[in-house]
Design a protein around this motif. Structure first.
Motif, PDB file in Angstrom:
ATOM      1  N   GLY A 119       0.813  -1.215   0.000  1.00  0.00           N
ATOM      2  CA  GLY A 119       0.000   0.000   0.000  1.00  0.00           C
ATOM      3  C   GLY A 119       0.844   1.261   0.000  1.00  0.00           C
ATOM      4  N   THR A 120       2.005   1.192   0.623  1.00  0.00           N
ATOM      5  CA  THR A 120       2.873   2.376   0.677  1.00  0.00           C
ATOM      6  C   THR A 120       3.301   2.790  -0.726  1.00  0.00           C
ATOM      7  N   ALA A 121       3.729   1.817  -1.525  1.00  0.00           N
ATOM      8  CA  ALA A 121       4.201   2.121  -2.881  1.00  0.00           C
ATOM      9  C   ALA A 121       3.053   2.604  -3.762  1.00  0.00           C
ATOM     10  N   LEU A 122       1.904   1.922  -3.668  1.00  0.00           N
ATOM     11  CA  LEU A 122       0.763   2.321  -4.502  1.00  0.00           C
ATOM     12  C   LEU A 122       0.265   3.703  -4.106  1.00  0.00           C
ATOM     13  N   ALA A 123       0.241   3.960  -2.800  1.00  0.00           N
ATOM     14  CA  ALA A 123      -0.209   5.272  -2.318  1.00  0.00           C
ATOM     15  C   ALA A 123       0.731   6.367  -2.829  1.00  0.00           C
ATOM     16  N   ARG A 124       2.012   6.058  -2.858  1.00  0.00           N
ATOM     17  CA  ARG A 124       2.969   7.052  -3.340  1.00  0.00           C
ATOM     18  C   ARG A 124       2.703   7.383  -4.808  1.00  0.00           C
ATOM     19  N   CYS A 133     -12.906   6.824   1.925  1.00  0.00           N
ATOM     20  CA  CYS A 133     -11.506   6.712   1.525  1.00  0.00           C
ATOM     21  C   CYS A 133     -10.900   5.339   1.763  1.00  0.00           C
ATOM     22  N   THR A 134     -11.161   4.752   2.904  1.00  0.00           N
ATOM     23  CA  THR A 134     -10.540   3.448   3.163  1.00  0.00           C
ATOM     24  C   THR A 134     -11.092   2.380   2.215  1.00  0.00           C
ATOM     25  N   PRO A 135     -12.410   2.244   2.082  1.00  0.00           N
ATOM     26  CA  PRO A 135     -12.929   1.295   1.085  1.00  0.00           C
ATOM     27  C   PRO A 135     -12.444   1.614  -0.332  1.00  0.00           C
ATOM     28  N   GLY A 136     -12.366   2.892  -0.652  1.00  0.00           N
ATOM     29  CA  GLY A 136     -11.860   3.261  -1.971  1.00  0.00           C
ATOM     30  C   GLY A 136     -10.410   2.810  -2.143  1.00  0.00           C
ATOM     31  N   GLY A 137      -9.624   2.950  -1.081  1.00  0.00           N
ATOM     32  CA  GLY A 137      -8.238   2.498  -1.116  1.00  0.00           C
ATOM     33  C   GLY A 137      -8.148   0.984  -1.278  1.00  0.00           C
ATOM     34  N   ILE A 138      -9.048   0.278  -0.641  1.00  0.00           N
ATOM     35  CA  ILE A 138      -9.081  -1.189  -0.770  1.00  0.00           C
ATOM     36  C   ILE A 138      -9.344  -1.589  -2.223  1.00  0.00           C
ATOM     37  N   MET A 139     -10.299  -0.917  -2.862  1.00  0.00           N
ATOM     38  CA  MET A 139     -10.616  -1.263  -4.250  1.00  0.00           C
ATOM     39  C   MET A 139      -9.419  -0.977  -5.164  1.00  0.00           C
ATOM     40  N   ARG A 140      -8.722   0.110  -4.883  1.00  0.00           N
ATOM     41  CA  ARG A 140      -7.543   0.413  -5.714  1.00  0.00           C
ATOM     42  C   ARG A 140      -6.436  -0.615  -5.509  1.00  0.00           C
ATOM     43  N   VAL A 148      -3.334  -1.013   3.907  1.00  0.00           N
ATOM     44  CA  VAL A 148      -4.514  -0.170   3.684  1.00  0.00           C
ATOM     45  C   VAL A 148      -4.291   1.263   4.169  1.00  0.00           C
ATOM     46  N   GLY A 149      -3.582   1.403   5.290  1.00  0.00           N
ATOM     47  CA  GLY A 149      -3.418   2.714   5.920  1.00  0.00           C
ATOM     48  C   GLY A 149      -3.012   3.831   4.976  1.00  0.00           C
ATOM     49  N   PRO A 150      -1.879   3.683   4.287  1.00  0.00           N
ATOM     50  CA  PRO A 150      -1.442   4.762   3.399  1.00  0.00           C
ATOM     51  C   PRO A 150      -2.425   5.027   2.253  1.00  0.00           C
ATOM     52  N   MET A 151      -3.181   4.016   1.865  1.00  0.00           N
ATOM     53  CA  MET A 151      -4.132   4.171   0.761  1.00  0.00           C
ATOM     54  C   MET A 151      -5.255   5.141   1.126  1.00  0.00           C
ATOM     55  N   THR A 152      -5.635   5.125   2.401  1.00  0.00           N
ATOM     56  CA  THR A 152      -6.736   5.988   2.835  1.00  0.00           C
ATOM     57  C   THR A 152      -6.412   7.449   2.545  1.00  0.00           C
ATOM     58  N   ILE A 153      -5.224   7.874   2.949  1.00  0.00           N
ATOM     59  CA  ILE A 153      -4.844   9.269   2.714  1.00  0.00           C
ATOM     60  C   ILE A 153      -4.673   9.541   1.222  1.00  0.00           C
ATOM     61  N   ALA A 154      -4.127   8.571   0.501  1.00  0.00           N
ATOM     62  CA  ALA A 154      -3.923   8.772  -0.942  1.00  0.00           C
ATOM     63  C   ALA A 154      -5.257   9.024  -1.642  1.00  0.00           C
ATOM     64  N   VAL A 155      -6.282   8.272  -1.253  1.00  0.00           N
ATOM     65  CA  VAL A 155      -7.603   8.460  -1.875  1.00  0.00           C
ATOM     66  C   VAL A 155      -8.183   9.816  -1.473  1.00  0.00           C
ATOM     67  N   LEU A 156      -7.964  10.200  -0.232  1.00  0.00           N
ATOM     68  CA  LEU A 156      -8.428  11.523   0.222  1.00  0.00           C
ATOM     69  C   LEU A 156      -7.821  12.628  -0.650  1.00  0.00           C
TER      70      LEU A 156
END
Lengths: 287, 287
Positions: A12-17, A145-152, A263-271
């Motif tokens: 998730g860290t890499a994808l969020a980046r 955001c968190t569910p959206g991050g999960i889908m991504r 999942v954690g970093p994805m939440t902020i990325a989606v936000l």
């Protein structure tokens, strides 16, 4: 006997980046074309240390991505009416493109009333009933955001939900329920489990895709899993521990998110991505 | 070899009659106290024979229960903007307490936009996104009538959803999705199945409570059922046939709704009950 972890990590860290870099480019493009940077208003009630930390993290990420943030800090003693008034004013303020109301807001406040004061076009955290229904009915709108991050994450790792059994453990309004609705919209067969589920182990064992969103440390273990399951751990408990016992789950799953770094970093990325998208629409630069 | 039906019938006709009698009493009380009868506006677009029949039935039931109804009939050629305008005017008209927009409204119309023009406090058919989210989050609001009727049937026959596996086959916005959310709010473990479900038989066999809402005649049979399941057939297909093959299902189920006479009558009963409730609130007589 210790088994070897065989699951592939979902990073998730890499994808969020990567998503954040794309958002930063889009934010810069908006600024170039309109002279205005995307702006996220963050509303914080009281001084709950975890909430203070989350808001600080979100604002720092905004800054790095070229998104302005406006901090509104209210005392813990704020009333529902005052909070609703503050959020309504932000909804009407054309210089604010997205609104994040950090929860929890305190037990004496009608949190739902406060959320509903967020205009749908600024609901970049996906917390309003309008956004929930849009997710549920496949209508345009922002996702939680968190569910959206999960889908991504699922998409990035080539996990196709259609026809799969997806089991969501937890049914909160901002995590479990919308996660299930997003998976259903993508044609998964979705089961919602929760504290009143009679035989949780049996239900979890049906999961091709498991979403753990229950908020209890190491609540699910490898023994509970169907071999080859995709395991998304949306839990984040004290001591940086997820809802899934990683060591045992990694010997059964095919793909698994680590905690932290899943999942954690994805939440902020989606936000951030949704804030930029909201700004683009409101400033008339949307593609 | 033919097996003997062992399931007990869930008599929707009788339960609907009882609810309608209660609504009639409440409507009379409102009229006595305010001089105004509850009023349901029915909006019909075009002349689809089934829709015409449904609206006529609903209006006849209103009349019998002392609820006024105001028919608004629009040509099939109406535009989305015109329909939204009509519904908005009814939402603002203080002499109308509930609004029923009969669907389908025609493929050229944005049905969602038309539904959303119904004020939440008049959404006695439970079709708006606001009502869906309220059902999902356990907030006050009106329920979709057919799912609401299903819940009343379960209650009347002493079926406690908490901890049970409930399987909803079908995921429409007015039937399958809200039915699942209402069951989840009552602590069932809920699985949504649909046309893309890979092994439907396996999923259906998990059901302690089965909601068939797929719109295909005799799509599910007794062989699919867990013995002792509670079977709610919300289908209503050509030839008065449900989604469940009644003859075979009645040899496996513990309780089953007939078609007709099961879910069907409950839908109208809930519509009337919610119209009276809406009128009571709007006229200030709510208990």
């Amino acid at each position: 006997m210790t088994q070897t972890p065989t699951a592939r990590l979902m990073d998730g860290t890499a994808l969020a980046r990567r998503i954040t870099e794309e958002s930063a480019e889009a934010a810069a493009e908006i600024r170039r074309r309109t002279g205005t940077a995307p702006c996220l208003a963050t509303v914080l009630v009281g001084e709950d240390p975890a909430s203070v930390t989350y808001v600080r993290m979100k604002r720092a990420r905004c800054r790095k991505a070229g998104i302005e943030s406006r901090q509104v800090a209210l005392p813990a003693s704020v009333t529902t009416a005052e909070l609703v008034e503050t959020v309504t004013a932000l909804s009407q303020d054309p210089s604010v493109h997205g609104i994040l109301l950090q929860h929890p807001v305190g037990p004496h406040i009608d949190e739902r009333a406060a959320f509903e004061a967020i205009a749908p076009e600024k609901d970049v955290d996906g917390v309003t009933t309008h956004s929930f229904a849009a997710m549920s009915f496949g209508l345009p709108g922002f996702v939680s955001c968190t569910p959206g991050g999960i889908m991504r994450l699922l998409d990035a790792y080539g996990v196709e939900p259609a026809g799969k059994r997806a089991v969501v453990v937890g049914r909160s309004a901002i995590l479990g329920k919308p996660a299930g609705m997003l998976l259903l919209a993508r044609d998964a067969t979705v089961t919602y489990c929760h504290s009143r589920t009679a035989d949780l182990a049996a239900a979890v064992r049906e999961a091709d895709i498991l979403i753990a969103a229950v908020g209890r440390p190491r609540f699910l273990t490898g023994d509970d899993l169907k071999p080859g399951a995709v395991v998304i751990d949306a839990g984040y408990n004290e001591g940086n521990v997820g809802d899934v016992d990683f060591a045992s789950a990694a010997t059964r799953a095919s793909l698994i998110t680590p905690v932290p770094g899943g999942v954690g970093p994805m939440t902020i990325a989606v936000l951030l991505a949704q804030t930029v998208e909201a700004a683009g629409r409101q400033l008339g630069t949307a593609a």
